[in-house]
Structure formats: C-alpha cells, structure tokens
Design a protein around this motif. Structure first.
Motif, PDB file in Angstrom:
ATOM      1  N   LEU A  31       0.837  -1.210   0.000  1.00 43.83           N
ATOM      2  CA  LEU A  31       0.000   0.000   0.000  1.00 43.83           C
ATOM      3  C   LEU A  31       0.870   1.258   0.000  1.00 43.83           C
ATOM      4  N   HIS A  32       0.733   2.083  -1.082  1.00 41.77           N
ATOM      5  CA  HIS A  32       1.443   3.365  -1.085  1.00 41.77           C
ATOM      6  C   HIS A  32       0.558   4.413  -0.419  1.00 41.77           C
ATOM      7  N   THR A  33      -0.683   4.569  -0.951  1.00 41.71           N
ATOM      8  CA  THR A  33      -1.589   5.594  -0.384  1.00 41.71           C
ATOM      9  C   THR A  33      -3.030   5.147  -0.527  1.00 41.71           C
ATOM     10  N   CYS A  34      -3.797   5.372   0.559  1.00 41.17           N
ATOM     11  CA  CYS A  34      -5.248   5.121   0.535  1.00 41.17           C
ATOM     12  C   CYS A  34      -5.937   6.480   0.524  1.00 41.17           C
ATOM     13  N   PHE A  35      -6.447   6.889  -0.635  1.00 39.82           N
ATOM     14  CA  PHE A  35      -7.231   8.131  -0.724  1.00 39.82           C
ATOM     15  C   PHE A  35      -8.671   7.775  -0.389  1.00 39.82           C
TER      16      PHE A  35
ATOM     17  N   GLU B 271     -10.847   3.577   8.201  1.00 43.33           N
ATOM     18  CA  GLU B 271      -9.549   3.100   7.711  1.00 43.33           C
ATOM     19  C   GLU B 271      -8.544   3.075   8.876  1.00 43.33           C
ATOM     20  N   ARG B 272      -8.500   4.199   9.610  1.00 44.30           N
ATOM     21  CA  ARG B 272      -7.501   4.248  10.698  1.00 44.30           C
ATOM     22  C   ARG B 272      -7.948   3.346  11.844  1.00 44.30           C
TER      23      ARG B 272
ATOM     24  N   ASP C 161      -0.036   7.515   8.114  1.00 42.79           N
ATOM     25  CA  ASP C 161       0.731   8.202   7.056  1.00 42.79           C
ATOM     26  C   ASP C 161       0.410   7.637   5.681  1.00 42.79           C
ATOM     27  N   LYS C 162      -0.443   6.612   5.626  1.00 41.42           N
ATOM     28  CA  LYS C 162      -0.832   6.071   4.307  1.00 41.42           C
ATOM     29  C   LYS C 162      -2.259   6.480   3.945  1.00 41.42           C
TER      30      LYS C 162
ATOM     31  N   GLN D  46      -2.938  18.529   2.249  1.00 44.18           N
ATOM     32  CA  GLN D  46      -2.276  17.204   2.216  1.00 44.18           C
ATOM     33  C   GLN D  46      -2.752  16.421   0.982  1.00 44.18           C
ATOM     34  N   PHE D  47      -4.040  16.613   0.622  1.00 42.98           N
ATOM     35  CA  PHE D  47      -4.597  15.937  -0.570  1.00 42.98           C
ATOM     36  C   PHE D  47      -3.930  16.515  -1.819  1.00 42.98           C
TER      37      PHE D  47
END
Ligand code: APR
Ligand code: ZN
Length: 278
Positions: free
Chosen positions: A112-116, A124-125, A132-133, A191-192
């Motif tokens: 997993l690089h990034t979960c948008f 998710e968290r 940080d992902k 951040q997005f």
C-alpha cells in the motif's frame, strides 16, 4: 521509442490475472480510492444508492435539497440538520469492515502506497491502516473550528455537543463550530493536493465503493499512468472504467469481492484474523 516504462499488461480481466500481477515484481505501489460503499456493511449508509442512500433519507431534516446538509452557506444559516446527521454518523459507533481489514493487509504486505478516501467515518484508521498512508480528502470529525473566525474548538467539548445534539458555539465570537469535514464549496485539505503527484508512481489503482461523481476526488482515477492497471470494485460500473486496456471491472459487494481476491492471493486466513481482532 526509448526505454519507456515496460507496459504492464494483465493476462486477463479476472481475479486470477489480477493476483498474478499483484504477486509480480512489477506491482510495488498500490493506490486506493475509497467511497461510502466500503462502509455500508458497517451500517453507515452511502449517499446516492436509491432507497438506502443518505440523500434519499434526509426528508426528516426538511432541507431545500439533500446536499444542503453539507453546504457551508446553508450551515451558517442553520447548523441543525448537519448536527443531527453528525449525531447519527459520529465515529465510534461503527466497526470497520472486512474491506477495511484488506486495506490494512495490503499495508502489512508493503504493497500500500496511499489510501485516498472520501469517507469521514475514520474506519480506515480504526482498522489499523497506518495514518501516514491515509489521505482523508473530505476531511474528518477529528478536529473542528469556528466557521466565522476560524478559532479551533476543543475536541472533547465538540464530542459532548454532538452526542448531546447541542450546537457548539465559538467562545470567541459566538459563531457556529463545524468539524473539519470538507463541505461543498470548500477547498480540499493541502495534504490531498500535495499528494496528487504521487499517483504517477502507481503500479496498481484499486477504486472501491464510490460513484465517482464528486470532483476533484473522482479525477484521481485519470491521473495514473496508462501502463497502470485500474481495478473497479463496486456495485455498479462508474467513471470511465472500461475505457483503458488494463481496466478490470469487478461488480458486486466489495466485502464479497475482497474475500474472493484474498482467497486467490492466499491471504484468507490473515484477512480473517485481522478482521476478527478489529
Ligand atoms: N459494495 C460495493 N459498492 C457499493 C456497496 C457495497 N457494499 N454499497 C454501495 N456501493 C456503491 C454504490 O453503488 C455507489 O456506486 O458505492 C457507491 C457509493 O456512491 P455514493 O453514495 O455517491 O458515495 P461516494 O461516492 O463516497 O460520494 C462521494 O459525495 O456527498 C459527497 O462528500 C460526500 O464523500 C462523499 C462524496
Ligand atoms: Zn469564532
């Protein structure tokens, strides 16, 4: 041409072909795009599904139109509908789904690089995906501030007000306090915006549980390289999926498809273990 990126071609448009690619050395950076459809099995309605979607069930709040509940100008005039909804949706009452555990598993497998995510439910968290992902493109209930002077407001006091269905007012200027959820007409978090260029590194994009109707989030699906396979896991076909040679469209409930995918990946046991301990 030069040594351009070797086209990563999937051998087929089914789960076995996808799994073969995911296990290959070509697949290092997986990017996700999530919508409310991944949380419906947790008991949180999505927005636009006919009958069950939030937007067809807000009549009790007598709004001029359903989206007004997330419109900043409406909120300034009347914060009651939003606070009523916030009371119903407030994080802490819902358990993450098996799909959320799959996201954590992708991270634990260093894929997993990034979960948008467009979701404000923080599942998710809560499922154990590293902070940080996660990019919460539409903000979340984690923090809040006055809509008039911008003064941050105390987290615990806000939680009390929402749970007791009371409107929180700014101690400085008396303005209404709003969680840092992105309302229609507001900009998305820096951040997005800053993370958009990373999409060029995607070796695989998986889009789950979204109608891809809200911009600019939906445009992310077009930002990955044409050599990057894109997978849609959704009840219905959305966006421009099917227009690229390596698009894979898996229609159905995301929890069911995720289970099938993990079975083929040989991750079924680990997935169930993670989910049972969430
Ligand atoms: N499995 C797979 N897909 C599902 C499931 C499920 N269990 N349940 C619903 N879906 C699909 C629906 O068919 C629909 O295509 O998920 C999608 C949900 O779409 P929306 O309700 O529009 O939710 P979303 O795309 O997240 O909305 C985007 O709109 O109101 C704004 O800010 C809000 O973030 C939200 C944004
Ligand atoms: Zn204020």
């Amino acid at each position: 041409g030069g040594q351009g990126k070797k086209p990563k071609v999937l051998s087929g448009k089914d789960i076995p072909s996808l799994v073969k690619y995911m296990k290959s050395k070509d697949c290092k950076n997986v990017f996700l795009m999530l919508g409310a459809g991944v949380s419906t099995s947790a008991g949180i309605p999505d927005f636009r599904s006919p009958e069950t979607g939030l937007y067809s069930n807000l009549a009790r709040l007598n709004l001029p139109h359903p989206e007004a509940v997330f419109e900043i100008n409406f909120f300034r005039r009347n914060p009651v509908p939003f606070y009523t909804l916030a009371h119903e949706l407030y994080p802490g009452k819902f358990r993450p789904t098996i799909t959320h555990s799959f996201i954590r598993l992708l991270s634990e497998k260093s894929l997993l690089h990034t979960c948008f995510t467009q979701n404000i439910d923080t599942l998710e968290r809560r499922a154990g995906v590293p902070d940080d992902k996660i990019i919460e493109a539409h903000g979340s209930f984690a923090t809040q501030r006055c809509v008039d002077c911008g003064e941050p407001y105390d987290d615990e006091k806000m939680k009390e007000h929402i749970l007791e269905k009371k409107i929180a007012k700014c101690p400085e200027c008396g303005g209404y306090v709003k969680p840092d959820i992105v309302f229609f007409g507001e900009g998305l978090p820096p951040q997005f915006i800053q993370s958009l260029p990373n999409l060029r590194k995607a070796d695989l994009l998986i889009v789950m549980g979204t109608s891809l109707t809200v911009q600019p989030f939906a445009s992310l699906a077009g930002m990955v390289d044409t050599t990057c396979p894109r997978v849609l896991i959704n009840l219905d076909r959305v966006g421009d999926f099917g227009s690229r040679s390596d698009d894979v469209v898996l229609l159905g409930k995301c929890d069911d498809i995720v289970r099938d995918l993990c079975k083929e990946l040989g991750w079924e046991e680990e997935l169930n273990e993670l989910w049972e301990t969430t």
